[in-house]
Each structure stands twice: as structure tokens, then as C-alpha cells.
Scaffold this active site. Structure first.
Site, PDB file in Angstrom:
ATOM      1  N   ALA A 444       0.828  -1.204   0.000  1.00  0.00           N
ATOM      2  CA  ALA A 444       0.000   0.000   0.000  1.00  0.00           C
ATOM      3  C   ALA A 444       0.859   1.250   0.000  1.00  0.00           C
ATOM      4  CB  ALA A 444      -0.911   0.011   1.235  1.00  0.00           C
ATOM      5  N   ASP A 445       0.466   2.233  -0.796  1.00  0.00           N
ATOM      6  CA  ASP A 445       1.059   3.551  -0.706  1.00  0.00           C
ATOM      7  C   ASP A 445       0.586   4.147   0.605  1.00  0.00           C
ATOM      8  OD1 ASP A 445       1.810   6.142  -0.870  1.00  0.00           O
ATOM      9  OD2 ASP A 445       0.813   6.590  -2.761  1.00  0.00           O
ATOM     10  N   LYS A 446       1.507   4.555   1.460  1.00  0.00           N
ATOM     11  CA  LYS A 446       1.154   4.988   2.813  1.00  0.00           C
ATOM     12  C   LYS A 446       0.280   6.233   2.812  1.00  0.00           C
ATOM     13  CE  LYS A 446       4.642   8.444   3.609  1.00  0.00           C
ATOM     14  NZ  LYS A 446       3.659   9.529   3.522  1.00  0.00           N
TER      15      LYS A 446
END
Length: 579
Positions: A444-446
Site C-alpha cells: 500500500a502507498d502509505k
């Protein structure tokens, strides 16, 4: 309804206009939320001529104008963004809801009258003759089956005529056969053999079964239509990200507010602080920081200067700028996002092919079994063979008809894509949803996904000769004149620590690097390594600590005073507690 203003009924003044009502109750509802009622005047505008409609279950079915799918019988949906409807939603949803409200109580009464005696041995109408109870069931079944289930009969007959047998074929045949059989049994019981009649001379009927089936299928249709209405609302919510109006600037720098639909490529628009960017374009004059989290999920606004591209629907910060319109209508990024969501809702998952294949065999198989049962009883059954054969065939159709095999998968996909759109998750097609079930690892892109979406101060480091609190106080004093979100995070951190800020002078932003100014008689600069290098400040004493912070996804801003490194402040987007 229409209200005569001269009738002396209650009225209400709102924004210089008078509104008249039929009762005080209606007036009070309007007074609480006038915009709710004024925002949806009249019926929605019809879709343009030539609008293409498709089936949610069978996207290969495309036609001009509304109608029903010849394969499954479902109402076709516009391939464009669905229109917003008033008074409860889609016209078919309103119609089916009205039929359901009548079908449920009637079917419950029929079940109570029929099953009360069979299951519990309770006669609910002990003072009424059995013949009268039979006729009462007929009276209740006529609206419960014929009126409430009329759309299913139309679709079922259409499927037989077209040769595309579907669930509505079984529903129409099963409930129709049950009703007609029961009607004949009630009106002319003497046509049936004595072995089939009870001690009162009555033949058992299936009114309650037909009514319950109609009610259950109506319930399923209403739930499905509501789900589709909500997903349409999610798409409309995406469109609402763009403002309805824009401020156009002419050659003499005069401004006028126009509808977004009137904007043309090449127009110059002015975007004021806090406004949404109306449409895709390029900045001609001015500068600002724009929140593009709608597209990227990044919580930190992006600095925009002359020549940079801006996207319609994104949120402008405190700056102001003029922009040239580059794209309009379906060519804008927001319109393409909307189309992608709409296409995903119409797309098909691989499992739907299996469901359709099973449905294609199931419906003819049920009809075949009913025919075989009729022939078997008519050939080998006891006398009267015709009556027993009819009962056997009708029983098969009644038992098999409430089947949702062909509806469950499309509904789940439509709800998933629509709910995802509301939550900011765009599903490119239905196949990805099915593939997601087998996922065992997630990358996941934070930004904005696992994080709060609001930058916060995470640490302060100082070089020998300076204190961390002093570094934070001076950095916050310098950032007091900035509108950047990182500056807001530093100021908030200083406020939480009770720092007393000094008055800065000569504040100036250095694009892409940081800020500079004068604080308490000292030249102060705050920004990245490039800015420090430009002022000849060596960051090596804190280089290792800064790099460690960066590896933790923190943004590091060095503070220089009179050409010497004083320390740095670190800002990051905190991880959500629920992540």
C-alpha cells in the site's frame, strides 16, 4: 402538488422569495432544510436523444433508449452517468417499492389463513365457512399476484417470445400456473376428482405460495435497484467534486461568473483562495499550493507556479492564480475517472460467465422436468390422471422459480464498485475484484491510505550550541508567514510545546527549496539541502540523523542562522491508529 397563494395557507420567506404550503407541517419541514427541497425542483431532465443503454448483467446488449434486456429481463441502464431522480429514486424503484408494500401484507395474510390450520391447527376464521375462506383467499391473491407481479409476467412472456429463457420465465410460469390452478380449483372444484377434494368439497390451492414468491422476488428487485441507485449516486458524487461555476477573466481583466458548462478551451479563469479548480488547465499568472489528494491521495498540497498544470476538482490553497482552460467535458481527468468507475460497474467478472452458463441450463432444465413430471403422471398416474399431472407440473415450477443465481454476482459487483468510489477507491474492472479474493500480500502507498492525511511535527534535532526548543521556536517564527501545510505542522508543534514566537521580517519563499527571512536580527533560512547549499551552510553534522529520518518517510527541513547550521525539524504524515 400545486398550492394557490391566495388560499391563505401558511407561507415562508427565504432569500427574498415567498413559498406557499398546504399545511403548517409542510411549512415547518421546509423551514428546517430549505436547500434540501429547493435543490431538487421538478423532475430530472431527460437524457439526450441517442443516449445508449446497456444491461448491467449483459453488457453486450446495447440499444438506443430505455427498455428491458432480452436475455435476463432487467431494466437497461444508461451508459452515461445515471440521472438523479426525485421522490425516492429511479422510477422503476418507486414502482416496485409501491408493489412490494402491498404484496408483503397480502402474502402474510394468505400464509396465516392457509398455514395456520395446517401447521398450528388454528382456525383464524372459525365463524366463516371454508368455502368463504377459499373465496377470501382468491380476493386477496388477485392484487397480490396479478397486480404486484405484473412486471414479472411481462418479462417472462417477453423472454418466451424472444427465446431467451431466464429467471423471469420461471417466475411467470410458476406463479401464473399456481394462480390459474388455484383459480379453477376455487371457482369450479367439481372439475377435480373426489380424491382431491376434502370433506368440505374444496380442492387445496396455492394462492399463498404464488403471493409469497411474488413478494420475495419484489423484495430482491427492490434491494437490487436500491443498490444500483446508490452506485449511481456515488458516480454523481464524483462529478460533484467539480464546482458548478467558474470565474472567467476577459482581456480587460474584468471578471464574470459563468456556469461550468459554458467554459470553452482557451478561456482564462481566475481561481481564488479556497476555491476548487473548476476544470483542467495551465497556470498563466500567480501561484498557490493545491490539494490534489482527490487524485493522488497525497495530503501535502503541491506547489503550483506559472506553466504548471492544474486539474479540475482539486482544492486551491491560500494563493490565487489565473489559468488557461486546456480540456473540457469528457476530456477532463475528472470525467475520465467518472467514466472509469461507470465502466467498472458495467464490467463483468469471470465468475459471471459461469453464473450465466448455469442459468442458461437451469431454466430449460426446470421446464423440462415439469414437462416430464406432467407426462409421467398423465401416463402412469392414477385417475384422474390429467388433474394429478397438472398438480405435479405446477409443483415443480413453484418450487424452482425463486432463484437468484443470475442476480447475486452482478449486484455484489455493482455495490462493491459504488462503495469503493464513495471511499475513494477506484476499481478498474470487475475481474480485479474477483482476483482480490486470492490476494495474500498487500503493498500500500502509505499516503492517505494508512496515514492520517495531515502532516505533523515528528522531531527536532539541534547542533552543539543550540537547544531543540530554540530550533523549533525559530523555525516556527520563520514559517509564521507561510501558507504551506508543512509550515502549519511546525506551527502546531510549536504551539503544543508552548513556544513564544518571535516576529520575523523580510519573509520570502524560495520555490521548491524553503523560506528565508530575518528573526531577532539574524538571517534565517529553513528548507532542504539545496537551500542550505545555496547559502553555503554545511549540513554534514546532522546528515546521518536526517537520512535516518528520511528513511522513515519523514520530511526534514534544516534551519540555518547567519550561515551556520542550527538544527532541523522533521515532519511526517502520522500512521492511523487503525492501520
Amino acid at each position: 402538488m400545486m398550492v394557490d397563494p391566495k388560499a391563505g395557507g401558511p407561507s415562508y420567506e427565504y432569500k427574498g422569495e415567498s413559498y406557499y404550503f398546504c399545511s403548517e407541517g409542510c411549512r415547518s419541514k421546509f423551514a428546517k432544510e430549505p436547500e434540501r427541497f429547493l435543490g431538487k425542483k421538478g423532475e430530472p431532465e431527460p437524457l439526450p436523444k441517442g443516449t445508449l443503454y446497456t444491461c448491467p448483467m449483459h453488457p453486450e446488449i446495447v440499444q438506443e433508449g430505455p427498455g428491458h434486456c432480452p436475455i435476463c429481463g432487467m431494466a437497461l441502464e444508461p451508459m452515461d452517468v445515471p440521472p438523479e431522480h426525485e421522490h425516492g429514486g429511479h422510477p422503476e424503484l418507486v414502482d416496485f417499492t409501491r408493489r412490494l408494500k402491498l404484496a408483503v401484507p397480502l402474502s402474510l395474510v394468505l400464509v396465516a389463513l392457509d398455514m395456520g390450520q395446517h401447521v398450528f391447527g388454528i382456525d383464524l376464521l372459525p365463524f366463516v365457512s371454508p368455502q368463504a375462506v377459499q373465496w377470501l383467499k382468491l380476493v386477496l391473491a388477485v392484487p397480490a399476484v396479478l397486480w404486484c407481479g405484473w412486471p414479472f409476467f411481462l418479462r417472462g412472456f417477453a423472454s418466451i417470445r424472444s427465446g431467451w429463457l431466464n429467471m423471469f420465465t420461471l417466475i411467470a410460469l410458476g406463479t401464473g400456473a399456481a394462480f390459474l390452478y388455484s383459480l379453477v380449483a376455487t371457482v369450479a372444484p367439481e372439475l377435480f376428482p373426489a380424491a382431491m377434494r376434502d370433506e368440505h368439497g374444496l380442492v387445496p390451492v396455492y394462492f399463498e405460495a404464488a403471493a409469497v414468491i411474488v413478494a420475495l422476488v419484489l423484495l430482491g428487485q427492490v434491494l437490487e435497484l436500491r443498490a444500483r441507485e446508490k452506485t449511481g449516486g456515488a458516480i454523481r458524487a464524483l462529478l460533484d467534486l467539480a464546482p458548478k461555476t467558474a470565474v472567467r477573466v476577459d482581456a480587460s481583466d474584468r471578471t464574470e461568473t459563468i456556469l461550468l458548462a459554458e467554459v470553452k478551451v482557451g478561456d482564462v479563469l481566475r481561481v481564488r483562495p479556497g476555491d476548487k479548480v473548476p476544470i483542467d488547465g495551465t497556470i498563466l499568472a500567480g501561484r498557490s499550493a493545491i490539494d490534489e489528494s482527490m487524485l493522488t491521495g497525497e495530503p501535502i498540497p503541491v506547489e503550483k507556479v506559472v506553466g504548471d498544470h492544474v486539474t479540475g476538482g482539486t482544492l486551491n490553497g491560500r494563493g490565487s492564480f489565473d489559468m488557461r482552460v486546456d480540456r473540457t467535458g469528457a476530456d477532463t481527468i475528472l470525467a475520465q475517472v467518472v467514466e472509469m468507475v461507470a465502466s467498472a460497474q458495467r464490467s463483468r467478472a469471470p465468475i459471471q460467465a459461469l453464473a450465466d452458463k448455469v442459468s442458461g441450463y437451469f431454466v430449460p432444465a426446470v421446464i423440462l422436468v415439469a414437462v416430464i413430471a406432467f407426462i409421467a403422471w398423465y401416463t402412469f398416474g392414477p385417475e384422474p390422471r390429467l388433474a394429478y399431472a397438472m398438480v405435479a407440473a405446477v409443483s415443480v415450477l413453484i418450487i424452482a422459480c425463486p432463484c437468484a443465481l443470475g442476480l447475486a454476482t452482478p449486484i455484489s459487483i455493482m455495490v462493491a464498485t459504488g462503495r469503493g468510489a464513495q471511499a475513494g477507491v477506484l476499481v478498474r474492472n470487475a475481474a480485479t475484484l474477483e482476483r482480490l479474493a486470492a490476494v495474500d500480500s498487500l503493498i500500500a502507498d502509505k499516503t492517505g491510505t494508512l496515514t492520517e492525511g495531515k502532516p505533523a511535527l515528528t522531531g527536532v534535532e539541534a547542533t552543539p550550541g543550540f537547544q531543540a526548543d530554540e530550533v523549533l521556536r525559530l523555525a516556527a517564527s520563520l514559517e509564521a508567514g507561510s501558507e504551506h501545510p508543512l509550515a502549519t505542522a511546525i506551527l502546531r508543534g510549536a504551539e503544543q510545546k508552548g513556544s513564544k514566537l518571535a516576529k520575523g521580517e523580510g519573509f520570502e519563499a524560495v520555490t521548491g527549496q524553503g523560506v528565508k527571512g530575518s528573526i531577532e536580527g539574524r538571517v534565517a533560512v529553513l528548507g532542504n539541502a539545496r537551500l542550505m547549499e545555496g547559502f553555503g551552510i554545511d549540513i554534514a553534522p546532522l546528515g546521518g540523523l536526517a537520512e535516518a529520518r528520511r528513511k522513515q518517510s519523514e520530511t526534514v527541513m534544516f534551519l540555518g542562522l547567519n550561515g551556520k547550521l542550527a538544527g532541523f525539524v522533521a515532519v511526517a504524515d502520522p500512521v492511523k491508529p487503525s492501520a
